[in-house]
Design a protein around this motif. Structure first.
Motif, PDB file in Angstrom:
ATOM      1  N   SER A 122      -7.948  28.453  39.112  1.00  5.64           N
ATOM      2  CA  SER A 122      -9.279  28.063  39.198  1.00  5.64           C
ATOM      3  C   SER A 122      -9.552  27.151  40.243  1.00  5.64           C
ATOM      4  O   SER A 122     -10.600  27.047  41.007  1.00  5.64           O
ATOM      5  CB  SER A 122      -9.787  27.588  37.923  1.00  5.64           C
ATOM      6  OG  SER A 122      -8.988  26.415  37.570  1.00  5.64           O
ATOM      7  N   ARG A 123      -8.705  26.261  40.217  1.00  6.47           N
ATOM      8  CA  ARG A 123      -8.667  25.033  41.613  1.00  6.47           C
ATOM      9  C   ARG A 123      -8.486  25.686  42.798  1.00  6.47           C
ATOM     10  O   ARG A 123      -9.278  24.937  43.907  1.00  6.47           O
ATOM     11  CB  ARG A 123      -7.804  23.960  41.082  1.00  6.47           C
ATOM     12  CG  ARG A 123      -7.837  22.590  42.070  1.00  6.47           C
ATOM     13  CD  ARG A 123      -9.462  22.108  41.863  1.00  6.47           C
ATOM     14  NE  ARG A 123      -9.532  20.914  42.578  1.00  6.47           N
ATOM     15  CZ  ARG A 123     -10.756  20.418  43.410  1.00  6.47           C
ATOM     16  NH1 ARG A 123     -11.740  21.078  43.175  1.00  6.47           N
ATOM     17  NH2 ARG A 123     -10.732  19.176  43.992  1.00  6.47           N
TER      18      ARG A 123
ATOM     19  N   ASP B 225      -4.456  17.986  42.217  1.00  6.38           N
ATOM     20  CA  ASP B 225      -4.995  19.153  42.852  1.00  6.38           C
ATOM     21  C   ASP B 225      -3.890  20.102  42.823  1.00  6.38           C
ATOM     22  O   ASP B 225      -4.022  21.401  42.622  1.00  6.38           O
ATOM     23  CB  ASP B 225      -5.841  18.830  44.018  1.00  6.38           C
ATOM     24  CG  ASP B 225      -7.000  18.013  43.856  1.00  6.38           C
ATOM     25  OD1 ASP B 225      -8.134  18.468  43.375  1.00  6.38           O
ATOM     26  OD2 ASP B 225      -7.091  17.091  44.353  1.00  6.38           O
TER      27      ASP B 225
ATOM     28  N   GLU C 213     -16.562  15.572  44.514  1.00  7.94           N
ATOM     29  CA  GLU C 213     -16.527  16.802  44.573  1.00  7.94           C
ATOM     30  C   GLU C 213     -16.496  17.576  45.981  1.00  7.94           C
ATOM     31  O   GLU C 213     -17.245  16.944  46.973  1.00  7.94           O
ATOM     32  CB  GLU C 213     -18.045  17.518  43.853  1.00  7.94           C
ATOM     33  CG  GLU C 213     -17.974  17.163  42.322  1.00  7.94           C
ATOM     34  CD  GLU C 213     -16.919  17.890  41.461  1.00  7.94           C
ATOM     35  OE1 GLU C 213     -16.697  19.084  41.918  1.00  7.94           O
ATOM     36  OE2 GLU C 213     -16.847  17.331  40.578  1.00  7.94           O
ATOM     37  N   THR C 214     -15.911  18.956  46.242  1.00 11.74           N
ATOM     38  CA  THR C 214     -16.164  19.487  47.289  1.00 11.74           C
ATOM     39  C   THR C 214     -17.790  19.883  47.733  1.00 11.74           C
ATOM     40  O   THR C 214     -18.222  20.334  46.788  1.00 11.74           O
ATOM     41  CB  THR C 214     -15.532  20.867  47.246  1.00 11.74           C
ATOM     42  OG1 THR C 214     -14.043  20.606  46.755  1.00 11.74           O
ATOM     43  CG2 THR C 214     -15.166  21.875  48.379  1.00 11.74           C
TER      44      THR C 214
ATOM     45  N   THR D  98     -14.056  20.052  39.363  1.00 13.15           N
ATOM     46  CA  THR D  98     -12.913  18.866  39.418  1.00 13.15           C
ATOM     47  C   THR D  98     -12.526  18.505  40.691  1.00 13.15           C
ATOM     48  O   THR D  98     -12.519  19.344  41.680  1.00 13.15           O
ATOM     49  CB  THR D  98     -11.863  19.424  38.676  1.00 13.15           C
ATOM     50  OG1 THR D  98     -12.126  20.089  37.457  1.00 13.15           O
ATOM     51  CG2 THR D  98     -10.716  18.622  38.468  1.00 13.15           C
TER      52      THR D  98
ATOM     53  N   GLU E 272     -11.684  27.255  43.920  1.00 12.26           N
ATOM     54  CA  GLU E 272     -12.566  26.306  44.324  1.00 12.26           C
ATOM     55  C   GLU E 272     -12.373  25.769  45.655  1.00 12.26           C
ATOM     56  O   GLU E 272     -13.054  25.697  46.407  1.00 12.26           O
ATOM     57  CB  GLU E 272     -12.569  25.244  43.294  1.00 12.26           C
ATOM     58  CG  GLU E 272     -13.144  25.470  41.998  1.00 12.26           C
ATOM     59  CD  GLU E 272     -12.997  24.204  40.902  1.00 12.26           C
ATOM     60  OE1 GLU E 272     -12.696  23.213  41.403  1.00 12.26           O
ATOM     61  OE2 GLU E 272     -13.128  24.259  39.899  1.00 12.26           O
ATOM     62  N   LEU E 273     -11.080  25.701  45.983  1.00 11.91           N
ATOM     63  CA  LEU E 273     -10.803  25.045  47.385  1.00 11.91           C
ATOM     64  C   LEU E 273     -10.324  26.155  48.353  1.00 11.91           C
ATOM     65  O   LEU E 273      -9.562  25.893  49.283  1.00 11.91           O
ATOM     66  CB  LEU E 273      -9.648  24.101  47.222  1.00 11.91           C
ATOM     67  CG  LEU E 273      -9.893  22.689  46.350  1.00 11.91           C
ATOM     68  CD1 LEU E 273      -8.774  21.798  46.351  1.00 11.91           C
ATOM     69  CD2 LEU E 273     -11.295  22.174  46.798  1.00 11.91           C
ATOM     70  N   ASP E 274     -10.654  27.549  48.088  1.00 13.20           N
ATOM     71  CA  ASP E 274     -10.043  28.470  49.128  1.00 13.20           C
ATOM     72  C   ASP E 274     -10.334  28.340  50.507  1.00 13.20           C
ATOM     73  O   ASP E 274      -9.720  28.404  51.273  1.00 13.20           O
ATOM     74  CB  ASP E 274     -10.797  29.885  48.424  1.00 13.20           C
ATOM     75  CG  ASP E 274     -10.452  30.920  49.438  1.00 13.20           C
ATOM     76  OD1 ASP E 274      -9.471  31.532  49.254  1.00 13.20           O
ATOM     77  OD2 ASP E 274     -11.120  31.647  50.102  1.00 13.20           O
TER      78      ASP E 274
END
Length: 354
Positions: free
Chosen positions: A236-237, A92, A8-9, A1, A240-242
């Motif tokens: 979850s997001r 986000d 996308e990252t 997402t 993903e963006l850790d």
């Protein structure tokens, strides 16, 4: 997402591009000084859009990390709770009060990654000439309607403490002054101590054709020591963006420090952004100046206990959790079993303080 309008990252050579090109942040209201550190990320030269009620632009160079190029700041959507905004992937991260994160924690898997303000400017206010309120219990004794936005944890807390009754509960507030003016202050109404107090005492003609003094309690003064507008993400997001958050959150903290050091460029810009949005909400230099005085007097913009302008204090989080849990246990509403799963201070490592 990806954030709205973003990509996308990606992981580029050297691991630099760990952030999405665009990050979307959902706030909890129209632009106001309480949002200043977030608007600071863009600065005063972004683009306000009336149709989407948003403000967007390139990230200022000093905050641009991990390949992040632009930020979109979305003003509150009145048809959705902020938790729905991140649940639906429309943003986000979103401003959600910690009490509300706890309230929704069994239903929505969220995590707070950073505070915005340290104390909550949320208040309930009244006309002191109509209601003699000397302690919170007097709100219940007044019998007056308490006008507020629906779904607020602090209202459930007030009812559970006997500070108001279920019969006084009126969740029909839309943010405007219409009902207060129509009833000449015969209701008790939610607001921000940093904003509405000045407006009703200086600008809004609500009593005998003129402004008049109001009295108020902040939610903290009633024992609900909430973190307002905490930057919250779907877990979850955040996962993903850790790598992005590790770089970005200290910069977002720095943006808040920089805003407090020199607020006027942003607060002046907010006056014009609200004009472009063309809703019922507006700011002025006088409102902004008065709001900052309250913000400092009530330590709304104070550092965290660890000296950063970022982290959630564990003892305070536990106390808020215990307060909220008692309310929702009594209602049979399930919440997360462990408050420490609802925030993560790891991204605040190395964040500055004021």
């Amino acid at each position: 997402t990806a954030g709205e309008g973003g990509t996308e990252t990606t992981a580029a050579a050297g691991g630099d591009a760990v952030c999405p090109e665009n990050l979307t942040i959902q706030t909890d209201w129209f632009p106001e000084p309480e949002h200043g550190g977030t608007y600071q990320l863009i600065g005063p030269n972004g683009t306000a859009d009336k149709d989407t009620i948003s403000y967007s632009g390139p990230v200022q160079e000093q905050y641009a990390v991990g390949g992040l190029k632009t930020i979109t700041i979305k003003t509150i959507s009145f048809d959705k709770a902020n938790s729905s905004q991140i649940l639906d992937g429309d943003a986000d991260m979103a401003y959600i009060g910690f009490g509300d994160v706890i309230k929704d924690s069994a239903a929505i898997d969220m995590v707070v990654v950073m505070k915005t303000l340290d104390k909550d400017p949320q208040m309930v206010m009244w006309d002191p000439t109509q209601y003699d309120i000397q302690k919170p219990e007097d709100i219940a004794a007044s019998g007056a309607q308490v006008l507020h936005f629906p779904g607020a944890a602090y209202i459930d807390y007030m009812i559970s403490k006997g500070y108001m009754t279920a019969e006084q509960d009126d969740p029909s507030y839309d943010g405007s002054d219409a009902k207060w003016v129509a009833e000449a202050g015969a209701v008790i109404q939610q607001g921000f101590a940093t904003n509405e107090v000045y407006k009703y005492e200086n600008e809004i003609n609500w009593k005998d054709g003129a402004p008049a003094d109001v009295s108020f309690y902040t939610v903290g003064e009633m024992g609900f020591d909430n973190y307002p507008a905490a930057l919250t993400m779907m877990k979850s997001r955040a996962a993903e963006l850790d790598a992005c958050l590790t770089l970005l959150i200290p910069k977002m903290s720095q943006a808040w420090v920089d805003f407090f050091n020199d607020p006027k460029p942003i607060t002046d810009a907010m006056i014009e952004i609200n004009k472009t949005h063309d809703g019922f909400w507006g700011l002025s230099e006088a409102i902004n100046d008065a709001g900052f005085k309250v913000l400092e007097e009530k330590e709304i913009g104070a550092n965290s206990a660890d000296g950063t302008y970022c982290s959630i204090d564990a003892d305070r989080a536990a106390a808020i959790y215990d307060t909220v849990k008692a309310v929702y246990d009594a209602q049979g509403v399930e919440i997360a079993a462990d408050v420490t799963t609802l925030y993560d201070n790891k991204y605040c490592a190395g964040a500055p303080g004021r």
